[in-house]
Design an enzyme around this catalytic site. Sequence first.
Site, PDB file in Angstrom:
ATOM      1  N   GLY A  48       0.775  -1.236   0.000  1.00  0.00           N
ATOM      2  CA  GLY A  48       0.000   0.000   0.000  1.00  0.00           C
ATOM      3  C   GLY A  48       0.806   1.285   0.000  1.00  0.00           C
ATOM      4  O   GLY A  48       0.379   2.295  -0.552  1.00  0.00           O
ATOM      5  N   ASP A 107      -5.032   2.541  10.568  1.00  0.00           N
ATOM      6  CA  ASP A 107      -6.425   2.183  10.869  1.00  0.00           C
ATOM      7  C   ASP A 107      -6.500   1.849  12.363  1.00  0.00           C
ATOM      8  O   ASP A 107      -6.607   2.754  13.191  1.00  0.00           O
ATOM      9  CB  ASP A 107      -6.795   0.992   9.973  1.00  0.00           C
ATOM     10  CG  ASP A 107      -8.262   0.590  10.061  1.00  0.00           C
ATOM     11  OD1 ASP A 107      -9.097   1.410  10.433  1.00  0.00           O
ATOM     12  OD2 ASP A 107      -8.574  -0.569   9.728  1.00  0.00           O
ATOM     13  N   ASP A 163      -5.898  -1.078  -1.523  1.00  0.00           N
ATOM     14  CA  ASP A 163      -6.638  -2.060  -2.310  1.00  0.00           C
ATOM     15  C   ASP A 163      -7.863  -2.586  -1.605  1.00  0.00           C
ATOM     16  O   ASP A 163      -8.017  -2.461  -0.398  1.00  0.00           O
ATOM     17  CB  ASP A 163      -5.740  -3.268  -2.603  1.00  0.00           C
ATOM     18  CG  ASP A 163      -5.534  -4.124  -1.351  1.00  0.00           C
ATOM     19  OD1 ASP A 163      -5.151  -3.573  -0.312  1.00  0.00           O
ATOM     20  OD2 ASP A 163      -5.785  -5.348  -1.412  1.00  0.00           O
TER      21      ASP A 163
HETATM   22  P1  IMP Z   1      -4.049  -1.354  11.018  1.00  0.00           P
HETATM   23  O1  IMP Z   1      -3.140  -2.354  11.672  1.00  0.00           O
HETATM   24  O2  IMP Z   1      -5.483  -1.625  11.314  1.00  0.00           O
HETATM   25  O3  IMP Z   1      -3.672   0.074  11.297  1.00  0.00           O
HETATM   26  O4  IMP Z   1      -3.945  -1.721   9.505  1.00  0.00           O
HETATM   27  C1  IMP Z   1      -3.426  -0.923   8.580  1.00  0.00           C
HETATM   28  C2  IMP Z   1      -3.401  -1.632   7.259  1.00  0.00           C
HETATM   29  O5  IMP Z   1      -4.698  -2.163   6.933  1.00  0.00           O
HETATM   30  C3  IMP Z   1      -3.064  -0.635   6.191  1.00  0.00           C
HETATM   31  O6  IMP Z   1      -1.692  -0.592   5.980  1.00  0.00           O
HETATM   32  C4  IMP Z   1      -3.853  -1.148   5.010  1.00  0.00           C
HETATM   33  O7  IMP Z   1      -3.085  -2.096   4.310  1.00  0.00           O
HETATM   34  C5  IMP Z   1      -5.055  -1.845   5.612  1.00  0.00           C
HETATM   35  N1  IMP Z   1      -6.236  -0.945   5.628  1.00  0.00           N
HETATM   36  C6  IMP Z   1      -6.793  -0.354   6.694  1.00  0.00           C
HETATM   37  N2  IMP Z   1      -7.854   0.399   6.350  1.00  0.00           N
HETATM   38  C7  IMP Z   1      -7.964   0.284   5.011  1.00  0.00           C
HETATM   39  C8  IMP Z   1      -8.868   0.848   4.050  1.00  0.00           C
HETATM   40  O8  IMP Z   1      -9.807   1.615   4.330  1.00  0.00           O
HETATM   41  N3  IMP Z   1      -8.652   0.480   2.752  1.00  0.00           N
HETATM   42  C9  IMP Z   1      -7.662  -0.364   2.380  1.00  0.00           C
HETATM   43  N4  IMP Z   1      -6.786  -0.893   3.237  1.00  0.00           N
HETATM   44  C10 IMP Z   1      -6.938  -0.579   4.553  1.00  0.00           C
HETATM   45 MG    MG Z   2      -0.520  -1.130   4.380  1.00  0.00          MG
END
Ligand code: IMP
Ligand code: MG
Length: 191
Positions: A48, A107, A163
């Site tokens: 990403g 996220d 994605d």
């Molecule tokens: P976290 O560990 O929940 O902060 O995850 C982050 C990862 O989840 C990011 O690097 C993205 O690859 C994926 N991600 C989180 N939210 C989204 C979204 O809305 N669209 C696409 N990928 C997301």
């Molecule tokens: Mg990512």
Amino acid sequence: MNVNMMSADIKKVLITEHQIQEKVAELGAIISKDYQGKNPILISILKGGVVFLADLMRKITIPIEIEFLGISSYGKSTKSSGVVKIVKDLNIDIRGRHVLIIEDIVDTGLSLTYIKNMLIARNPQSLKICALLDKYEARVQEIFIDYPGFQISNEFVVGYGLDYAEKYRNLSYIGVLKPEYYKQKGDYNLK
Ligand code: IMP
Ligand code: MG
């Protein structure tokens, strides 16, 4: 599937290409100033963060190096478990170096916390985070973003590297996917 066909899957454009490019230029200027004389390593998290890195690095006017860290989450594809598997490690030793992580979106904050701790254990001189998108309402693990781009609400977004099921990464803007394109699959946790 061409770009126009992909656009048909988008409910709304959240951040336009122009807005992204303005923000990227702004961040590039600040980073260039802050890291003057420090030869930082920009670490992009695959996949990403790649589009963001490619644009951002060209708005940075000081010498830098780039590296890639490939990760994959355990468990279901789009729901963060917080435990990430390293599928491609860095090619260099970051001990004593200034490291700047380049991420597409924070996220829950779980993945980045895991990555940050793993990299800190390798004793870099400094470690900071630059993330284009901050889905702050979804945070489970608090994490400071040193160079934030945009704060967005808790919607699933695609484009500009992000994605859904490996698609839409090549959109030049950030968009919200029409619910019928992911709800049915049931593998995204709509919080
Ligand atoms: P976290 O560990 O929940 O902060 O995850 C982050 C990862 O989840 C990011 O690097 C993205 O690859 C994926 N991600 C989180 N939210 C989204 C979204 O809305 N669209 C696409 N990928 C997301
Ligand atoms: Mg990512």
